[in-house]
Write a protein that holds these residues in place. Sequence first.
Motif, PDB file in Angstrom:
ATOM      1  N   ILE A 116       1.050  -1.251  -0.024  1.00 16.17           N
ATOM      2  CA  ILE A 116       0.053   0.114   0.039  1.00 16.17           C
ATOM      3  C   ILE A 116       0.873   1.356  -0.070  1.00 16.17           C
ATOM      4  O   ILE A 116       1.854   1.437   0.773  1.00 16.17           O
ATOM      5  CB  ILE A 116      -0.956   0.054   1.384  1.00 16.17           C
ATOM      6  N   ASN A 119       1.193   7.353   1.404  1.00 21.51           N
ATOM      7  CA  ASN A 119       0.152   8.123   1.561  1.00 21.51           C
ATOM      8  C   ASN A 119      -0.956   7.671   1.824  1.00 21.51           C
ATOM      9  O   ASN A 119      -2.081   8.384   2.118  1.00 21.51           O
ATOM     10  CB  ASN A 119       0.033   9.183   0.345  1.00 21.51           C
ATOM     11  N   VAL A 120      -1.143   6.156   2.071  1.00 20.94           N
ATOM     12  CA  VAL A 120      -2.468   5.525   2.197  1.00 20.94           C
ATOM     13  C   VAL A 120      -2.471   5.205   3.718  1.00 20.94           C
ATOM     14  O   VAL A 120      -1.430   4.508   4.346  1.00 20.94           O
ATOM     15  CB  VAL A 120      -2.709   4.279   1.431  1.00 20.94           C
ATOM     16  N   PHE A 121      -3.436   5.634   4.419  1.00 22.70           N
ATOM     17  CA  PHE A 121      -3.694   5.276   5.699  1.00 22.70           C
ATOM     18  C   PHE A 121      -4.663   4.181   5.748  1.00 22.70           C
ATOM     19  O   PHE A 121      -5.206   3.742   4.948  1.00 22.70           O
ATOM     20  CB  PHE A 121      -4.120   6.590   6.567  1.00 22.70           C
ATOM     21  N   GLY A 122      -5.104   4.111   7.204  1.00 22.94           N
ATOM     22  CA  GLY A 122      -6.122   3.164   7.567  1.00 22.94           C
ATOM     23  C   GLY A 122      -7.390   2.955   6.557  1.00 22.94           C
ATOM     24  O   GLY A 122      -7.841   1.725   6.073  1.00 22.94           O
ATOM     25  N   GLY A 124      -7.601   4.090   3.855  1.00 20.52           N
ATOM     26  CA  GLY A 124      -7.458   3.742   2.476  1.00 20.52           C
ATOM     27  C   GLY A 124      -7.582   2.222   2.063  1.00 20.52           C
ATOM     28  O   GLY A 124      -8.183   1.796   1.207  1.00 20.52           O
ATOM     29  N   ALA A 129      -8.158   2.122  -1.611  1.00 19.67           N
ATOM     30  CA  ALA A 129      -7.412   3.296  -2.174  1.00 19.67           C
ATOM     31  C   ALA A 129      -6.408   2.567  -3.302  1.00 19.67           C
ATOM     32  O   ALA A 129      -6.049   1.307  -3.070  1.00 19.67           O
ATOM     33  CB  ALA A 129      -6.444   3.893  -1.349  1.00 19.67           C
TER      34      ALA A 129
ATOM     35  N   MET B  39     -10.724  10.306  -3.751  1.00 20.15           N
ATOM     36  CA  MET B  39     -11.445   9.429  -3.592  1.00 20.15           C
ATOM     37  C   MET B  39     -13.008  10.027  -3.676  1.00 20.15           C
ATOM     38  O   MET B  39     -13.286  10.652  -2.629  1.00 20.15           O
ATOM     39  CB  MET B  39     -10.920   8.528  -2.562  1.00 20.15           C
ATOM     40  N   ILE B 113      -9.899   6.853  10.294  1.00 16.67           N
ATOM     41  CA  ILE B 113     -10.027   5.397  10.995  1.00 16.67           C
ATOM     42  C   ILE B 113      -9.598   5.248  12.378  1.00 16.67           C
ATOM     43  O   ILE B 113     -10.294   4.840  13.005  1.00 16.67           O
ATOM     44  CB  ILE B 113      -9.169   4.438  10.192  1.00 16.67           C
TER      45      ILE B 113
END
Lengths: 458, 309
Positions: A116, A119-122, A124, A129, B39, B113
Amino acid sequence: MRISIINKITFLFILLIITLSASMGIYSLRYGKQALISEFDDRAKTLINSLAIISESPVLFRDTEMLSKIGLGALSQRDVVSCEIRDANDNILFRKGTKNKGCVQEYTAAIQTEKIGDNVFGEGLILGAKERKLERIGKIRLTFSLDNIRHKLKNIQWVMVLIIVIGIMIGSISIALMVGFVMGRPIKQLIVDTRTIAGGNLNHVIPVNTTDELGSLAAAFNQMTKDLKISQERLVKAEKMSAASQIAAETAHEIRNPLTVISSGVYLLKRIVHEENPLVLKTIDQMEGALYRAANFLNDLLNFSRPIELKIGLGNINNMINSAIDELAESVLSGIEVEQKLSDNIPEISADFGRLKQVVLNLVKNAAEAMGEVKSKKLKVESEKEGDFVKIIVSDTGKGITQEQMAHLFEPFHTSKKNGIGLGLSICKRFVEAHDNSRIEVESELEKGTRFTVFLSM
Amino acid sequence: MQKKLLTIICLLVTPLLLLNTPCHAIDSATISVVFSSDMEAYHQAWEGLNGFFRKNGVALSVSTYNLTNDDPETVCSRVKKEKPQLILALGTKALRLLKMRIQDIPILACMVINQYDLGQANVTGVTMSIPTSIKLEWISRNIPQEKTIGLIYSPETAELATKILQDCKNFGYNIIAKKINSGEKIAEALQGMGYKIDCFLMIPDVSIYFPRSIEYLLMEGLKKRFAVIGLSSFYTRAGAFASFDCDYKDLGRQTAGMAMKIFEGKSLNEIPSESPYKATFSLNLLVAEKIGIKLTPSTIREAKEVFSR
């Protein structure tokens, strides 16, 4: 050493074939080699990349059993002699095979996995994402043996050489045969023909069977031979004329003086001989006749040999014709039906009437002699005006002139008569053509007669 | 629609109270909105929030930024200059940037989150983390035969894991939890759990879960016949037994309620962070069949999404 042109051309063609075949062979060999290497390279890369992909999970999760299967599977592939799989810390996960087996080439591919993105967090993970990064988790190395490909290359090389040699042989033989057939034969024939002509046979004609350069050459040769023949004939004729003129001049000069003396003697003799002695008188008359013919002959010779100097004067053609006919009336024209058709509208012209009279005399005599053996003897003398010309026409009903005789009709010393020397018509032609723009023409038909036409320019 | 939506629990009566709040007290407000990325879910949340204010007659003066295209430094300096009444951070990336640079303007987070990301004086918001209690309650109701739950976490999610452990205990479930440092160790961790677990709870941990590790987990689930509870319907489609989702527009509306309180002048201390009011779930019947779970027709009907043949 003498090499024929055919051999030179054939040699050049063969050289060309060899060069082309060798170039094509070298190119094909290089292309084949490249294709083979490229195919080998593609196969190796495809194999190693596929292995890298399928090794991802086993490397990631240390599935040694699966890695072993993958490695053994790779080793079972053609040309693969060793396989090695390592993790990201360079620890060996699988290794089998030997690298020191002849000439080899190594291929290495990284084993990667998708992680992953930074820049993708949880959330995402929840939201799916798309941001990803590739992380290297290991590498796979395959060693390929090049023996097989080398062997293949060698085989291709031999096959190529064989094909080239056979190609050169077949090509050379074909070219040799073709050049020999297409060019050699006609050239050889041309050589034979030209040698025949060079040997003096100017009547030889080279057959022209083709329209190509050789055909043109043959035609040019034929034309050249024809021209040469004509030139040669002219030269002979000129030499003949020159010699004849010289002889005629000298002969005439040498005979004329004695003849004059004899003629004077005969004249005196005739005057002193008594008329009652007919036999002597007859003999004297015969002598006079002989002297007359001899004088005529000498005149002809002189006319022929001397350069012509025209004595131009104004006069009437019809008078000149009448005078000539009168002169011949008794001696030559006895037994011949003479018809004169002289036009009244002919103007006086400037000409050498002495020479023209000689022309008419000669033509009339000639006509009379031509009718010697025919039953119906008709002589026709005409005059008329046609455009810028005055025409004198002398026609007879004699036996006519053959085509062969026609070709040499005006040539000196050429005669078909028993007593002639062949100068009469030749002199006619000389006298007529000595006048500007004037000419003499002849038409004849066998067993029907001949017609001479003199065109005199006004 | 109601069939598909499962209203598990209403934690608070707050929404009703919020809806009854006299909105006419304010008629305009200034807000800066910072999107973490492009997104679709973020836009849905923003749409929900914006719709809430439109419905309640509040004219918003909005300046919007998107960290996909906009330079973070520029975004922060502009927002500071604008001095809005409220900053809306959509997503963890935006929240972490803003809370680090701006401390004097209230920040309202949505679509994040982790609860601990909200731990700052000027920050509050709604997480999208569906409470474990909701999930466990659903599990106990629909697949009562499940007794042992598996969990894998990393140091980053240790806090969340502790909470889950506690919840499991509360619901009377056995739990086998393994802490690993990276996703590569998931195989080892799952090996340790073996066939002992009946159900596996995924948590949103990017250091553990990436495409291959997720794939491995799902394959193991099928192989060892345990039900994987995924993070969203994407996972259910990929091979998880079931997943819980929340409606992002609802999240936006829920966040709008909190924003309204801020505009009305309430202190952030009085506005605690919240979890989603509503949760939906999705089912993969093929996986259920494969691992031998029988679901009642009513459960299937309640699912928002069902993946089958």
